[in-house]
Design an enzyme around this catalytic site. Structure first.
Site, PDB file in Angstrom:
ATOM      1  N   GLY A   1      39.513  35.134  36.124  1.00 46.44           N
ATOM      2  CA  GLY A   1      40.541  34.424  36.874  1.00 46.44           C
ATOM      3  C   GLY A   1      40.862  33.047  36.296  1.00 46.44           C
ATOM      4  O   GLY A   1      42.017  32.613  36.301  1.00 46.44           O
TER       5      GLY A   1
ATOM      6  N   LYS B   1      35.963  44.712  49.668  1.00 44.63           N
ATOM      7  CA  LYS B   1      36.621  43.717  48.809  1.00 44.63           C
ATOM      8  C   LYS B   1      37.704  42.958  49.586  1.00 44.63           C
ATOM      9  O   LYS B   1      38.708  43.545  49.993  1.00 44.63           O
ATOM     10  CB  LYS B   1      37.238  44.447  47.625  1.00 44.63           C
ATOM     11  CG  LYS B   1      37.825  43.559  46.585  1.00 44.63           C
ATOM     12  CD  LYS B   1      36.825  43.236  45.510  1.00 44.63           C
ATOM     13  CE  LYS B   1      37.388  42.224  44.541  1.00 44.63           C
ATOM     14  NZ  LYS B   1      36.367  41.703  43.639  1.00 44.63           N
TER      15      LYS B   1
ATOM     16  N   LYS C   1      37.713  44.592  37.744  1.00 41.95           N
ATOM     17  CA  LYS C   1      38.321  44.598  36.416  1.00 41.95           C
ATOM     18  C   LYS C   1      37.283  44.739  35.297  1.00 41.95           C
ATOM     19  O   LYS C   1      37.573  45.305  34.257  1.00 41.95           O
ATOM     20  CB  LYS C   1      39.190  43.361  36.200  1.00 41.95           C
ATOM     21  CG  LYS C   1      38.404  42.059  36.074  1.00 41.95           C
ATOM     22  CD  LYS C   1      38.831  41.271  34.867  1.00 41.95           C
ATOM     23  CE  LYS C   1      37.934  40.100  34.527  1.00 41.95           C
ATOM     24  NZ  LYS C   1      36.859  39.650  35.355  1.00 41.95           N
TER      25      LYS C   1
ATOM     26  N   LYS D   1      29.939  42.472  35.948  1.00 42.04           N
ATOM     27  CA  LYS D   1      30.009  42.132  34.521  1.00 42.04           C
ATOM     28  C   LYS D   1      28.765  42.646  33.800  1.00 42.04           C
ATOM     29  O   LYS D   1      28.853  43.213  32.718  1.00 42.04           O
ATOM     30  CB  LYS D   1      30.111  40.608  34.314  1.00 42.04           C
ATOM     31  CG  LYS D   1      31.394  40.006  34.870  1.00 42.04           C
ATOM     32  CD  LYS D   1      31.484  38.525  34.550  1.00 42.04           C
ATOM     33  CE  LYS D   1      32.392  37.804  35.508  1.00 42.04           C
ATOM     34  NZ  LYS D   1      33.724  38.356  35.642  1.00 42.04           N
TER      35      LYS D   1
HETATM   36  P1  ADP Z   1      35.934  36.302  36.966  1.00 41.80           P
HETATM   37  O1  ADP Z   1      37.245  35.868  37.530  1.00 41.80           O
HETATM   38  O2  ADP Z   1      35.730  35.821  35.552  1.00 41.80           O
HETATM   39  O3  ADP Z   1      35.650  37.752  37.136  1.00 41.80           O
HETATM   40  P2  ADP Z   1      33.865  35.794  38.972  1.00 41.80           P
HETATM   41  O4  ADP Z   1      33.947  34.643  39.910  1.00 41.80           O
HETATM   42  O5  ADP Z   1      34.102  37.147  39.487  1.00 41.80           O
HETATM   43  O6  ADP Z   1      34.849  35.431  37.757  1.00 41.80           O
HETATM   44  O7  ADP Z   1      32.437  35.782  38.259  1.00 41.80           O
HETATM   45  C1  ADP Z   1      31.916  34.605  37.625  1.00 41.80           C
HETATM   46  C2  ADP Z   1      31.004  33.859  38.598  1.00 41.80           C
HETATM   47  O8  ADP Z   1      29.820  34.610  38.829  1.00 41.80           O
HETATM   48  C3  ADP Z   1      30.473  32.541  38.116  1.00 41.80           C
HETATM   49  O9  ADP Z   1      31.396  31.489  38.326  1.00 41.80           O
HETATM   50  C4  ADP Z   1      29.200  32.356  38.955  1.00 41.80           C
HETATM   51  O10 ADP Z   1      29.427  31.478  40.039  1.00 41.80           O
HETATM   52  C5  ADP Z   1      28.921  33.750  39.524  1.00 41.80           C
HETATM   53  N1  ADP Z   1      27.563  34.257  39.372  1.00 41.80           N
HETATM   54  C6  ADP Z   1      26.949  35.036  40.289  1.00 41.80           C
HETATM   55  N2  ADP Z   1      25.713  35.346  39.925  1.00 41.80           N
HETATM   56  C7  ADP Z   1      25.509  34.754  38.717  1.00 41.80           C
HETATM   57  C8  ADP Z   1      24.409  34.715  37.809  1.00 41.80           C
HETATM   58  N3  ADP Z   1      23.275  35.352  38.065  1.00 41.80           N
HETATM   59  N4  ADP Z   1      24.547  34.015  36.668  1.00 41.80           N
HETATM   60  C9  ADP Z   1      25.704  33.356  36.390  1.00 41.80           C
HETATM   61  N5  ADP Z   1      26.778  33.351  37.217  1.00 41.80           N
HETATM   62  C10 ADP Z   1      26.695  34.049  38.369  1.00 41.80           C
HETATM   63 MG    MG Z   2      35.406  38.774  38.990  1.00 45.61          MG
END
Ligand code: ADP
Ligand code: MG
Length: 312
Positions: A10, A128, A213, A275
């Site tokens: 995002g 979601k 995604k 991820k």
């Molecule tokens: P994107 O839009 O890139 O999919 P998300 O917000 O879905 O972003 O995922 C990234 C976020 O995941 C990071 O900003 C962090 O706050 C969170 N996160 C959750 N668990 C972890 C972890 N174990 N290590 C690192 N980040 C984490």
């Molecule tokens: Mg995400």
């Protein structure tokens, strides 16, 4: 030449706290495009995918605001709208960034459908959140009249939740593959792709759901024979004990070690967990390099030199 699938988070399109004006999005996408152009200059063939949460949220608000004036659109069509909108901005900014490097490469956005199983257990357990917050009265009305699921979000109001089923296949894989073979940079599977299910007679129909995604990016990468899957986000990888005592950021890890951490629940559902699942699956499916890294480290990530990574 190696094909790499780059999944943009995002933050590649909007920063936290921004409203999402056209200028906001264009500014961020310009910065992202400069990173991507650097990868193209290195000689990689790129397939780009991206999130669409805030954009689809705004389209849902526009829909609501137009109630009684123009027909409402279902979520699958809102998803398609967001793919076109973001695809256009990426296409233009990337072309402009490549021109500065004297590179003239065709760029195509493919509106993408993602096949999900109509019997996926997610359909009986929507989780979601989508769209804006509403009052309790509004939520109750929608639940009663439309059979939707709404939840109360810690004092911030009520929000609709939709199912998040597993992606099974990317319908447009042959088109994407063909474009890549012809030397195009392809932007596709935005927002995880528009979720569709297959009916008994083989026809497809869109559903009210959201596919992660990162999981779609993995299916995409595996099915087009990409060598690398690079997931770019707002943190440079995954951490153990995230934001807690003993926090430890992971660099290069083995698949089995990462699987252990995954089962120990170090990664939050709905953000880092999908991820980590995606990079593990990509390596299981024969991928050579799978990375989670921050957007501004795209180049080192593609070289396997930063971020949380598995080498297959
Ligand atoms: P994107 O839009 O890139 O999919 P998300 O917000 O879905 O972003 O995922 C990234 C976020 O995941 C990071 O900003 C962090 O706050 C969170 N996160 C959750 N668990 C972890 C972890 N174990 N290590 C690192 N980040 C984490
Ligand atoms: Mg995400």
């Amino acid at each position: 030449m190696d094909i790499i699938v780059v999944a943009l988070g995002g933050n590649a399109i909007l920063q936290k706290g921004e409203r999402g004006t056209a200028e906001d999005q264009r500014r961020n996408i310009q910065r992202t495009a400069a990173q991507l152009a650097g990868l193209v200059q290195e000689g990689y063939r790129l397939v780009i995918t991206h999130g669409n949460g805030p954009q689809v949220g705004n389209i849902l608000i526009q829909n609501e605001a137009g109630r009684g004036k123009v027909p409402q659109m279902p979520m699958d069509i809102c998803g398609a709208q967001s793919q076109g909108m973001i695809g256009y901005m990426l296409q233009m900014c990337l072309r402009n960034a490549l021109r500065k490097l004297d590179l003239d490469i065709p760029i195509s956005t493919v509106v993408t459908q993602t096949l999900v199983d109509k019997h996926d257990p997610a359909f009986s357990n929507p989780t979601k959140p989508v769209g804006p917050f509403y009052s309790k009265e509004w939520a109750q009305e929608r639940m009663a009249s439309h059979g939707e699921t709404w939840i109360e979000d810690a004092g911030r109001g009520w929000r609709r939740v939709v199912p998040s089923p597993e992606p099974k296949a990317i319908i447009e894989t042959p088109s994407i593959r063909r474009l890549v073979d012809e030397g195009h940079i392809v932007i596709c599977s935005g927002g995880g792709g528009i979720p569709v299910v297959e009916l008994e007679d083989g026809s497809l129909v869109g559903v009210e759901a959201v596919v992660e995604k990162d999981l779609s990016a993995e299916i995409l990468a595996s099915s087009i024979g990409a060598t690398s899957l690079i997931i770019l986000t707002d943190v440079n990888g995954a951490a153990l004990n995230y934001r807690d005592i003993g926090e430890r950021w992971l660099g290069q890890v083995t698949l089995s070690r990462l699987a252990d951490y995954y089962h120990e629940s170090h990664f939050f559902e709905g953000s880092m967990r999908p991820k980590v699942k995606a990079i593990m699956r990509f390596i299981e499916h024969g991928g050579k390099l799978a990375v989670i890294a921050s957007l501004d480290k795209a180049r080192d990530a593609a070289l396997g030199q930063t971020g949380t990574r598995i080498i297959g």
